[in-house]
Design a protein around this motif. Sequence first.
Motif, short mmCIF file in Angstrom:
data_model
loop_
_atom_site.label_atom_id
_atom_site.label_comp_id
_atom_site.label_asym_id
_atom_site.label_seq_id
_atom_site.Cartn_x
_atom_site.Cartn_y
_atom_site.Cartn_z
N PRO A 56 0.63 -16.94 -6.04
CA PRO A 56 1.75 -16.13 -6.11
C PRO A 56 2.88 -16.95 -5.46
N THR A 57 4.07 -16.74 -6.26
CA THR A 57 5.49 -17.12 -5.68
C THR A 57 6.18 -16.12 -5.16
N TYR A 58 6.62 -16.34 -3.68
CA TYR A 58 7.44 -15.63 -3.01
C TYR A 58 8.96 -15.72 -2.88
N SER A 59 9.82 -14.80 -2.82
CA SER A 59 11.10 -14.95 -2.57
C SER A 59 11.41 -15.36 -0.83
N ASP A 60 12.24 -15.89 -0.57
CA ASP A 60 12.43 -16.53 0.68
C ASP A 60 12.37 -15.23 1.78
N SER A 61 13.14 -14.17 1.40
CA SER A 61 13.32 -13.09 2.05
C SER A 61 12.09 -12.52 2.53
N VAL A 62 11.16 -12.53 1.75
CA VAL A 62 9.67 -12.06 2.18
C VAL A 62 8.60 -12.89 2.44
N LYS A 63 8.80 -14.22 2.15
CA LYS A 63 7.84 -15.05 2.42
C LYS A 63 6.95 -15.07 3.92
N GLY A 64 5.94 -14.95 3.97
CA GLY A 64 5.20 -14.89 5.33
C GLY A 64 5.19 -13.58 5.71
N ARG A 65 5.94 -12.71 5.10
CA ARG A 65 5.79 -11.29 5.59
C ARG A 65 5.19 -10.45 4.64
N PHE A 66 5.00 -10.66 3.21
CA PHE A 66 4.67 -9.80 2.32
C PHE A 66 3.43 -10.61 1.68
N MET A 67 2.61 -10.00 0.97
CA MET A 67 1.53 -10.68 0.38
C MET A 67 1.00 -9.74 -0.66
N VAL A 68 0.99 -10.28 -1.90
CA VAL A 68 0.34 -9.87 -3.14
C VAL A 68 -1.22 -9.81 -3.35
N SER A 69 -1.69 -8.96 -3.86
CA SER A 69 -3.37 -9.10 -4.33
C SER A 69 -3.38 -8.10 -5.53
N GLU A 70 -4.67 -8.33 -6.17
CA GLU A 70 -4.86 -7.70 -7.18
C GLU A 70 -6.34 -7.19 -7.12
N ASP A 71 -6.72 -6.17 -7.63
CA ASP A 71 -8.03 -5.64 -7.65
C ASP A 71 -8.55 -5.44 -9.32
N PHE A 72 -8.99 -6.63 -10.00
CA PHE A 72 -9.11 -6.27 -11.25
C PHE A 72 -10.16 -5.26 -11.64
N ASP A 73 -11.07 -4.89 -10.88
CA ASP A 73 -12.14 -3.65 -11.25
C ASP A 73 -11.23 -2.28 -11.34
N LYS A 74 -10.21 -2.26 -10.39
CA LYS A 74 -9.32 -0.96 -10.35
C LYS A 74 -8.29 -1.18 -11.25
N ASN A 75 -7.82 -2.29 -11.82
CA ASN A 75 -6.73 -2.85 -12.71
C ASN A 75 -5.43 -2.16 -11.76
N THR A 76 -5.56 -2.77 -10.32
CA THR A 76 -4.51 -2.26 -9.47
C THR A 76 -3.89 -3.47 -8.81
N ALA A 77 -2.58 -3.62 -8.48
CA ALA A 77 -1.99 -4.53 -7.89
C ALA A 77 -1.41 -4.12 -6.51
N TYR A 78 -1.36 -4.72 -5.39
CA TYR A 78 -1.00 -4.36 -4.18
C TYR A 78 -0.19 -5.30 -3.55
N LEU A 79 0.90 -4.62 -2.65
CA LEU A 79 2.02 -5.37 -1.97
C LEU A 79 1.96 -5.06 -0.40
N GLN A 80 1.24 -6.06 0.16
CA GLN A 80 1.15 -5.79 1.57
C GLN A 80 2.37 -6.12 2.52
N MET A 81 2.92 -5.39 3.13
CA MET A 81 4.31 -5.75 3.83
C MET A 81 4.06 -5.46 5.23
N SER A 82 4.56 -6.41 6.03
CA SER A 82 4.25 -6.61 7.53
C SER A 82 5.88 -6.91 8.05
N SER A 83 5.65 -6.64 9.27
CA SER A 83 6.99 -6.76 10.33
C SER A 83 8.35 -6.45 9.46
N LEU A 84 8.17 -5.13 8.90
CA LEU A 84 9.25 -4.42 8.35
C LEU A 84 10.54 -4.23 9.38
N GLN A 85 11.66 -4.40 8.46
CA GLN A 85 12.93 -4.29 9.03
C GLN A 85 13.77 -3.22 8.26
#
Length: 121
Positions: A56-85
């Motif tokens: 993945p490519t991330y913007s500078d504003s979320v790099k290191g805090r957000f992470m994308v993932s995908e479950d192809f079996d469920k055909n679902t994408a995820y955005l894990q967000m941490s240290s929210l401000q």
Amino acid sequence: QVQMTETGGGLVQVGDSLRLACAVSGRTLSRNRMAWFRQAPGKEREFLAVTNWNGPTYSDSVKGRFMVSEDFDKNTAYLQMSSLQPEDTAVYYCAFYKSGDPQAKQSYAYWGQGTQVTVSS
């Protein structure tokens, strides 16, 4: 017909984590690039992250805090967000890439309806 449904938004406190989901129907996730954007009140829709064949490519504003993932079996994408401000407060969208600059919202053909994330201090 392509449908994308974001879920997982809500009200959280500063420093909390949250995981958003984007369930896709009508198109196979594994064969497409997916992106996450957000839009705060009175602001332009902001690029956050996009999937690539080599990671993945991330913007500078979320790099290191957000992470994308995908479950192809469920055909679902995820955005894990941490240290929210408080500045992360926005409506979050997933989108399917069409062509052009992956960081430009005009490059996306399909969008979900969005899910609200509010970070309270």
